[in-house]
Design a protein around this motif. Structure first.
Motif, PDB file in Angstrom:
ATOM      1  N   UNK A  25      82.230  62.893  50.935  1.00  9.93           N
ATOM      2  CA  UNK A  25      81.059  62.634  50.106  1.00  9.93           C
ATOM      3  C   UNK A  25      79.851  63.487  50.451  1.00  9.93           C
ATOM      4  N   UNK A  26      78.683  63.051  49.962  1.00 11.17           N
ATOM      5  CA  UNK A  26      77.472  63.856  50.059  1.00 11.17           C
ATOM      6  C   UNK A  26      77.041  64.151  51.491  1.00 11.17           C
ATOM      7  N   UNK A  68      78.615  66.663  46.651  1.00 10.18           N
ATOM      8  CA  UNK A  68      77.376  65.912  46.783  1.00 10.18           C
ATOM      9  C   UNK A  68      77.080  65.123  45.512  1.00 10.18           C
ATOM     10  N   UNK A  69      77.987  65.190  44.535  1.00 13.04           N
ATOM     11  CA  UNK A  69      77.752  64.608  43.219  1.00 13.04           C
ATOM     12  C   UNK A  69      78.724  63.463  42.950  1.00 13.04           C
ATOM     13  N   UNK A  70      78.181  62.307  42.699  1.00 14.31           N
ATOM     14  CA  UNK A  70      78.967  61.095  42.505  1.00 14.31           C
ATOM     15  C   UNK A  70      80.019  61.252  41.402  1.00 14.31           C
ATOM     16  N   UNK A  77      88.824  61.210  42.296  1.00 16.90           N
ATOM     17  CA  UNK A  77      89.585  59.972  42.537  1.00 16.90           C
ATOM     18  C   UNK A  77      90.497  59.689  41.345  1.00 16.90           C
ATOM     19  N   UNK A  78      89.989  59.852  40.129  1.00 16.96           N
ATOM     20  CA  UNK A  78      90.817  59.641  38.939  1.00 16.96           C
ATOM     21  C   UNK A  78      91.996  60.612  38.934  1.00 16.96           C
ATOM     22  N   UNK A  79      91.745  61.857  39.306  1.00 13.60           N
ATOM     23  CA  UNK A  79      92.810  62.851  39.424  1.00 13.60           C
ATOM     24  C   UNK A  79      93.835  62.415  40.472  1.00 13.60           C
ATOM     25  N   UNK A  80      93.351  61.821  41.546  1.00 13.37           N
ATOM     26  CA  UNK A  80      94.244  61.374  42.623  1.00 13.37           C
ATOM     27  C   UNK A  80      95.217  60.319  42.131  1.00 13.37           C
ATOM     28  N   UNK A  94      77.434  57.114  49.614  1.00 15.30           N
ATOM     29  CA  UNK A  94      77.945  56.340  48.474  1.00 15.30           C
ATOM     30  C   UNK A  94      78.695  55.085  48.927  1.00 15.30           C
ATOM     31  N   UNK A  95      79.026  55.006  50.197  1.00 15.47           N
ATOM     32  CA  UNK A  95      79.656  53.810  50.756  1.00 15.47           C
ATOM     33  C   UNK A  95      78.860  52.569  50.417  1.00 15.47           C
ATOM     34  N   UNK A  96      77.556  52.694  50.490  1.00 13.90           N
ATOM     35  CA  UNK A  96      76.659  51.543  50.399  1.00 13.90           C
ATOM     36  C   UNK A  96      76.059  51.359  49.016  1.00 13.90           C
TER      37      UNK A  96
END
Length: 161
Positions: A25-26, A68-70, A77-80, A94-96
């Motif tokens: 993430x960021x 760095x971009x949500x 993740x969708x690709x995963x 982004x965890x929080x």
């Protein structure tokens, strides 16, 4: 002729191998320079190279991604959900805060390991709550860059069962 056989063999191994995506993430692109007292001096490039090398030893293919971009993380993740057998994610800040990252992870039917370099429970109170932990297969925090390798070994083991 021998080269063609070798390439064919490598392609067959790649098709048979489990594929893992590691999502960073960021601000993780700044590892090594950003708050080394909290996050260490190892760079993201070093971590990624180590993960690919360990993946080869474990017989899994490791791809890495950082943003760095949500929205780009959500897209990955969708690709995963279609292209990977397991996900290791360090959602960082982004965890929080990210319901979007959480909701994307809920799409997955594969093991998810949440990773944090620092122990989020020894940090500021706002960092104690993860929006990911309750949907992750497992969570590792506080082991620095070694946590990534621990996560890869764990997810590889889970996939072999």
């Amino acid at each position: 002729m021998a080269i063609k056989k070798n390439i064919k063999k490598q392609l067959e191994q790649r098709i048979e191998s489990q594929k893992i995506i590691v999502i960073h993430g960021p601000n993780l692109n700044m590892l090594g320079a950003r708050e080394p007292d909290k996050y260490g001096t190892v760079t993201l490039t070093d971590i990624n190279k180590g993960l690919v090398k360990l993946g080869e030893k474990l017989g899994v293919i490791v791809d890495t991604f950082q943003s760095n971009h949500e929205g780009l993380i959500v897209d990955k993740i969708q690709d995963a959900s279609l292209n990977y057998d397991g996900v290791i994610i360090n959602p960082a800040a982004y965890t929080h805060t990210s319901i979007a990252v959480r909701d994307a992870l809920l799409l997955l039917k594969v093991p998810i390991i949440e990773i944090h370099l620092s122990n989020i429970f020894k940090r500021e109170p706002f960092r104690h709550k993860s929006m990911i932990s309750d949907i992750a297969t497992g969570t590792l925090c506080g082991f620095g860059h070694l946590g990534y390798y621990m996560a890869l070994e764990a997810i590889s083991s889970l996939l072999k069962k």
